[in-house]
Design a protein around this motif. Structure first.
Motif, mmCIF file in Angstrom:
data_model
loop_
_atom_site.group_PDB
_atom_site.id
_atom_site.type_symbol
_atom_site.label_atom_id
_atom_site.label_comp_id
_atom_site.label_asym_id
_atom_site.label_seq_id
_atom_site.Cartn_x
_atom_site.Cartn_y
_atom_site.Cartn_z
ATOM 1 N N GLY A 1 2.692 0.775 6.269
ATOM 2 C CA GLY A 1 3.358 1.231 5.030
ATOM 3 C C GLY A 1 3.180 2.731 4.785
ATOM 4 N N ALA B 1 0.833 -1.215 0.000
ATOM 5 C CA ALA B 1 0.000 0.000 0.000
ATOM 6 C C ALA B 1 0.863 1.259 0.000
ATOM 7 N N ALA B 2 2.092 1.142 0.507
ATOM 8 C CA ALA B 2 3.002 2.298 0.556
ATOM 9 C C ALA B 2 3.085 2.987 -0.803
ATOM 10 N N MET C 1 -6.469 1.368 18.527
ATOM 11 C CA MET C 1 -7.808 1.798 18.916
ATOM 12 C C MET C 1 -8.769 1.686 17.727
ATOM 13 N N PRO D 1 -12.763 -2.679 6.065
ATOM 14 C CA PRO D 1 -13.198 -3.745 6.974
ATOM 15 C C PRO D 1 -12.630 -5.081 6.514
ATOM 16 N N LEU E 1 -16.807 3.535 7.858
ATOM 17 C CA LEU E 1 -15.483 3.849 8.424
ATOM 18 C C LEU E 1 -14.990 5.199 7.879
ATOM 19 N N ALA F 1 -4.121 2.286 9.797
ATOM 20 C CA ALA F 1 -2.717 2.470 9.418
ATOM 21 C C ALA F 1 -1.883 1.191 9.418
ATOM 22 N N ASP G 1 -5.085 2.147 14.482
ATOM 23 C CA ASP G 1 -5.623 0.902 13.907
ATOM 24 C C ASP G 1 -6.040 -0.027 15.049
#
Ligand SMILES: C[S@@+](CC[C@H](N)C(=O)[O-])C[C@H]1O[C@@H](n2cnc3c(N)ncnc32)[C@H](O)[C@@H]1O
Length: 202
Positions: free
Chosen positions: A53, A24-25, A88, A116, A132, A49, A72
């Motif tokens: 990445g 994903a970076a 969290m 999700p 979200l 997060a 996250d």
């Protein structure tokens, strides 16, 4: 091997070679090349997060005078000095205060790559992903500087139009981004939003 799988493998290999926690970076690297989302000294909040990445990329771009706070439900283990990880749920009522404290003020940039656990039932997955994202937009009201930027993922589907309308009510400028590293996930788009408008009365 299908083209999508080959592309996914390529980014996975690149991530490993370059020391990123996830492929994903490269989505954030590409978007940043286009929009200069993050600069030196920036305060960045990153929701959804893990494994980290985007936080690694943001950390490099923000440099020693910046700070990157990642949230996250899963743990994030990074060595970078300018990062703070918060384990969290974004729906936790305490999340805004925790992030604000860790940032030491309001954010220049809010990132959201929240997704999700997918069930394979697209309507359900999309609805959950949009919930979200809407939560992050709610948090942006209190956490984002007036001239700040939100860069967020959105699963495309029946509810996309509703979210686009919401984004346009909230920001002066909303642009769609489809990074090459994201092409395999054909139904995900990213939105680059800037120019926070005042909250409507009431
Ligand atoms: C696609 S991954 C993020 C990848 C990340 N951007 C990276 O570069 O490594 C989506 C993340 O959203 C997180 N997530 C899903 N629901 C969440 C929630 N309610 N609160 C916090 N994080 C959540 C998942 O745990 C997952 O780590």
């Amino acid at each position: 091997m299908r083209l999508n799988e080959a592309r996914r493998d390529l980014y996975r290999r690149l991530a490993r070679e370059q020391g990123y926690k996830s492929r994903a970076a490269f989505k954030l690297i590409e978007a940043n090349e286009r929009y200069e989302i993050i600069g030196p000294g920036y305060k960045v909040a990153d929701f959804g997060a893990a494994p980290g990445g985007w936080m690694q990329v943001a950390s490099q771009l923000a440099g020693p005078d910046g700070v990157v706070v990642g949230v996250d439900v899963s743990p994030i283990r990074l060595r970078e000095k300018n990062v703070v990880s918060i384990k969290m749920d974004v729906h936790d009522p305490a999340v805004a205060e925790k992030v604000s404290k860790a940032l030491g003020g309001k954010a220049d940039v809010i990132l959201s790559d929240l997704a999700p656990t997918v069930t394979g039932v697209w309507e359900l997955d999309q609805t959950r992903q949009i919930d979200l994202t809407m939560r992050v937009l709610e948090l942006a009201r209190s956490l984002l500087k007036e001239d700040g930027v939100v860069f967020c993922k959105l699963f495309e589907g029946e509810r996309s139009q509703e979210v686009r309308v919401f984004l346009k009510e909230m920001f002066r400028s909303v642009r769609v981004v489809k990074p090459a590293a994201s092409r395999n996930e054909s139904s995900e788009l990213y939105y680059y939003c800037e120019g926070l408008k005042p909250a409507p009365p009431g």
